[in-house]
Scaffold this active site. Structure first.
Site, short mmCIF file in Angstrom:
data_model
loop_
_atom_site.label_atom_id
_atom_site.label_comp_id
_atom_site.label_asym_id
_atom_site.label_seq_id
_atom_site.Cartn_x
_atom_site.Cartn_y
_atom_site.Cartn_z
N VAL A 189 0.86 -1.18 0.00
CA VAL A 189 0.00 0.00 0.00
C VAL A 189 0.90 1.23 0.00
CG1 VAL A 189 -1.82 1.24 1.21
CG2 VAL A 189 -1.74 -1.26 1.29
N VAL A 191 1.15 5.60 -1.41
CA VAL A 191 0.59 6.80 -2.03
C VAL A 191 1.72 7.80 -2.22
CG1 VAL A 191 -1.01 8.75 -1.76
CG2 VAL A 191 -1.71 6.45 -1.06
N GLY A 197 -2.11 12.99 2.79
CA GLY A 197 -2.82 13.96 3.61
C GLY A 197 -4.15 14.39 3.05
N GLY A 201 -5.22 7.44 0.72
CA GLY A 201 -4.86 6.10 1.20
C GLY A 201 -6.05 5.41 1.84
N ASP A 225 3.40 -1.77 9.25
CA ASP A 225 4.50 -1.16 9.97
C ASP A 225 3.95 -0.52 11.24
OD1 ASP A 225 6.27 1.46 10.47
OD2 ASP A 225 7.52 -0.01 9.44
N SER A 226 4.77 -0.48 12.29
CA SER A 226 4.29 0.03 13.58
C SER A 226 3.81 1.48 13.48
CB SER A 226 5.40 -0.08 14.63
OG SER A 226 6.55 0.66 14.24
N TYR A 232 -4.62 1.76 10.11
CA TYR A 232 -5.40 0.58 9.74
C TYR A 232 -6.43 0.23 10.80
CZ TYR A 232 -2.25 -0.09 5.84
OH TYR A 232 -1.55 0.09 4.68
#
Length: 253
Positions: A189, A191, A197, A201, A225-226, A232
């Site tokens: 994923v 952008v 912003g 996404g 990713d953290s 998400y």
């Protein structure tokens, strides 16, 4: 907005997630940290009566016999529904200061130029991958969703001109692999930073999920990713559902 597998800095990059299937155990390992709990309520090929389906029951129903799903009657092949056609539509339209009209177009079936994708990966700072493998990943994906920016010169009084060669640029992409029946995993994923912003996404993932649901796929997972866990989570994904952890195998040589 990038998806990735989380690992310690001392570990080599993950090659794959190993998913052993044990049809005797009451718990099955699951290949992802994140899962979107979604119910699509039926199957295209089988008439199904769902009695009670929890998270694991919804996965096990396709692997072992249990009480969560009861097959009533298979339909004939002539009655099978066709796969939904790929979508393409204008997601956003803006008029730039010079009068140019810019449209952001979402597509769930557009061709992706591997060089354009590599350039987009460079913009977000991802390490380069061999073009042959990048092309194979696209080719073998169940679905590839894209965002393209298309600029169209405006005519007199703001009227849009019909141009056969409008400027078109890949600004976003996400892809999904799937077993074509129950499960899908979202990958890659990204952008364009100059378009971040603006909620693109979020829209990209939401439209991709909707397209998967239209194909009766309701168990959707991804690696995050953290730094983008909350992104998400706000889209409905749940980390470590029911305490299940993603399992990874690394080469030891």
């Amino acid at each position: 907005m990038q998806t990735s597998s989380s690992s310690s800095s001392s570990s080599p990059p993950a090659l794959c997630a190993i998913v052993p299937v044990d049809c005797v155990s009451n718990q099955l390992p699951y290949p992802s940290n994140f899962t979107l709990r979604l119910s699509t309520g039926g199957s295209r090929k089988l008439k199904v009566s769902r009695l009670q389906a929890g998270f694991w029951e919804s996965i096990r129903s396709g692997l072992i016999k249990n009480n969560s799903t009861q097959v009533i009657e298979p339909t004939s092949s002539s009655q099978e529904d066709e796969e939904p056609l790929p979508e393409e539509f204008v997601l956003v339209e803006n008029t730039l200061p010079d009068g140019t009209i810019e449209q952001i177009i979402f597509s769930s079936g557009a061709e992706v130029d591997v060089y354009d994708l590599q350039a987009l990966c460079d913009k977000v700072g991802w390490p380069r991958r061999p073009l042959s493998k990048l092309a194979a990943a696209l080719r073998n994906s169940y679905m590839v969703a894209t965002l393209h920016a298309v600029k169209k010169p405006a005519g007199p009084a703001g009227e849009e001109l019909t141009e056969p060669n409008n400027e078109k640029k890949l600004i976003g992409m996400a892809r999904a692999t799937s077993d074509h029946a129950f499960n899908a995993t979202i990958w890659d994923v990204l952008v364009d930073p100059s378009y971040q912003g603006q909620g693109l996404g979020k829209a990209l993932i939401e439209k991709l999920i909707r397209a998967l649901l239209q194909r009766d796929i309701g168990n959707i997972s991804l690696f995050a990713d953290s730094k983008v866990v909350e992104f998400y989570r706000n889209l409905g994904f749940e980390p470590d559902p029911e305490g299940i952890k993603g399992m990874f195998w690394y080469p030891r040589f």
